[in-house]
Write an enzyme that holds these catalytic residues in place. Structure first.
Site, PDB file in Angstrom:
ATOM      1  N   THR A  60       0.839  -1.198   0.000  1.00 46.06           N
ATOM      2  CA  THR A  60       0.000   0.000   0.000  1.00 46.06           C
ATOM      3  C   THR A  60       0.867   1.238   0.000  1.00 46.06           C
ATOM      4  O   THR A  60       1.794   1.354   0.811  1.00 46.06           O
ATOM      5  CB  THR A  60      -0.926   0.034   1.228  1.00 46.06           C
ATOM      6  N   ALA A 105       3.896   4.270   3.484  1.00 46.98           N
ATOM      7  CA  ALA A 105       3.590   3.034   2.770  1.00 46.98           C
ATOM      8  C   ALA A 105       3.734   1.866   3.741  1.00 46.98           C
ATOM      9  O   ALA A 105       4.303   2.009   4.829  1.00 46.98           O
ATOM     10  CB  ALA A 105       4.521   2.851   1.574  1.00 46.98           C
ATOM     11  N   LYS A 106       3.209   0.724   3.360  1.00 43.82           N
ATOM     12  CA  LYS A 106       3.401  -0.499   4.139  1.00 43.82           C
ATOM     13  C   LYS A 106       3.117  -1.684   3.220  1.00 43.82           C
ATOM     14  O   LYS A 106       2.245  -1.624   2.345  1.00 43.82           O
ATOM     15  CB  LYS A 106       2.457  -0.539   5.346  1.00 43.82           C
ATOM     16  N   GLY A 107       3.862  -2.754   3.432  1.00 51.22           N
ATOM     17  CA  GLY A 107       3.646  -3.956   2.635  1.00 51.22           C
ATOM     18  C   GLY A 107       3.792  -5.184   3.496  1.00 51.22           C
ATOM     19  O   GLY A 107       4.191  -5.107   4.663  1.00 51.22           O
ATOM     20  N   ASP A 146      10.480  -4.556   8.805  1.00 49.79           N
ATOM     21  CA  ASP A 146       9.334  -4.513   9.702  1.00 49.79           C
ATOM     22  C   ASP A 146       9.275  -5.855  10.424  1.00 49.79           C
ATOM     23  O   ASP A 146      10.270  -6.584  10.446  1.00 49.79           O
ATOM     24  CB  ASP A 146       8.046  -4.240   8.909  1.00 49.79           C
TER      25      ASP A 146
END
Length: 414
Positions: A60, A105-107, A146
């Site tokens: 995202t 953002a993050k994935g 992360d």
């Protein structure tokens, strides 16, 4: 140690509390309410036994109003597109609070990395990077470590990107090993900032840290560094936990010996008096340091929290319904947007170093992190006092104001 769920509605409700305290338009708010894009990818990987297993991955990008997006990639069982969207939005807010020229953002990939061999983990990492290669890069979307990912995985991502594009772009991923263009301070920055913010808040309230009792929920890199800094300031760390267990000592734990024990045994369990990890959240302490994952304090356990200060050393560690209860009980919550801000700051510094191909010493990096953490805390504290609001509301309002400014100046295309 299981984290409770999080949702977009809870984030929006907290933002609504901040809206009366900042100037935003429907236009700028619309940009925040909807992620710029969310991509889902299927990732076939050849396993060691020869079969093909398909994993589900996501990425995202929430906002690029203030600059290219940046955010972590988590390898975690059960990760979803919705989880990535909420956490990406929080990254946007956090970068704005730190006044960095970045969006959020993050994935993630729905996988327990502990179930994969090193060869399978490498294959999954390279496939994920390859599927996203047209959407990521140092000027577009920057990947970071992360939950479930580390420097080795960042190195594989860097190499896979180079193999796909035919170019070396060190700034497309941060949290890399030092020899590949990583920055000093990456492992320690988030824990250090969480401890620094706690120290400063207590000092501002006229309280001494000497003898203060601390419990750390999540004794990984973040929790370990936070505990170390607080102990150096005179605090007494009486309990810590990880995924496998927890240790408690009313007179304080020897952190050096504890770290060595965990290195040897793979857990803090067995080092001192054994308690359940969940009990760490319930201890009668001055400071509860939450360094595990989102939802560590939720509607189900908020009533058991007896700490006077709860520090979010990781994103969304306290869910909204829990925070409302804690606030009513007089508990001071130091939110992720301020407490864990060191992580996004050191990632930004690494990105800058890669872009200039000029790298700083450990002391220079630490000094740069501290300056930015202190500046962000001063901004949020000043906003709190001016508007008479809690720290999270102040941080949200400050961030929304900066995002509004950028959105208005950019306008709407076409």
């Amino acid at each position: 140690m299981r984290a409770s769920g999080l949702n977009w509605q809870g984030l929006m409700e907290q933002l609504q509390e901040a809206l009366p305290h900042c100037e935003v338009t429907d236009q700028s708010l619309a940009y925040f309410k909807y992620p710029r894009r969310t991509v889902a990818v299927n990732l076939p990987v050849r396993m060691d036994d020869g079969r093909i297993q398909v994993f589900r991955g996501y990425r995202t990008v929430h906002s690029t109003a203030r600059g290219p997006s940046m955010g972590g990639v988590r390898f975690k069982a059960g990760v979803s597109a919705h989880e990535c969207e909420v956490l990406a939005a929080i990254m946007t807010l956090k970068a704005a609070v730190a006044d960095l020229p970045l969006g959020g953002a993050k994935g993630g990939v729905d996988v327990d990395p502990q179930t994969l061999s090193p060869h399978e983990l490498e294959g999954l990492t390279r496939r994920y990077t390859s599927e996203l290669v047209e959407l990521i890069g140092p000027s577009e979307d920057i990947l970071a470590p992360d939950v479930g990912t580390d420097t080795q995985i960042m190195a594989w991502m860097l190499d896979a990107y180079g193999e796909n594009t035919g170019s070396t772009q060190g700034g497309m991923v941060v949290g890399k090993p030092i020899p590949l263009g990583g920055s000093y301070g990456s492992k320690d920055a988030r824990g250090r900032s969480a401890a620094m913010v706690a120290v400063q808040v207590l000092e501002d309230r006229g309280e001494s840290l000497r003898g203060a009792r601390v419990a750390v929920y999540g004794f990984g890199d973040v929790g370990r560094k936070a505990a170390q800094v607080l102990e150096e300031r005179g605090a007494l760390v009486i309990a810590v936990s990880d995924q496998n267990g927890a240790s408690f000592a009313s007179g304080g734990l020897d952190l050096t010996a504890l770290s060595a024990w965990r290195e040897e045994h793979g857990s803090v369990q067995g080092f001192a008096t054994e308690i359940r990890p969940e009990e760490v959240v319930e201890l009668d302490v001055d400071i509860l340091m939450l360094a595990y994952d989102y939802g560590s304090v939720n509607a189900g356990n908020a009533h058991a929290v007896r700490a006077r200060y709860v520090v979010e050393a990781t994103n969304r560690a306290v869910l909204p319904e829990a925070e409302r209860f804690l606030r009513a009980q007089g508990v001071c919550v130091l939110p992720d947007l301020v407490a864990s801000i060191g992580g996004v700051i050191v990632n930004y510094l690494e990105w800058v170093q890669d872009a200039s191909n000029f790298f700083w010493t450990p002391a220079e990096v630490e000094r740069a992190i501290d300056l930015r953490v202190n500046a962000a805390l001063r901004d949020v504290t000043a906003f709190m006092r001016t508007r008479d609001v809690d720290m999270r509301t102040a941080a949200y309002a400050l961030a929304l104001g900066r995002l509004h400014e950028a959105a208005v100046m950019r306008g709407v295309y076409p």
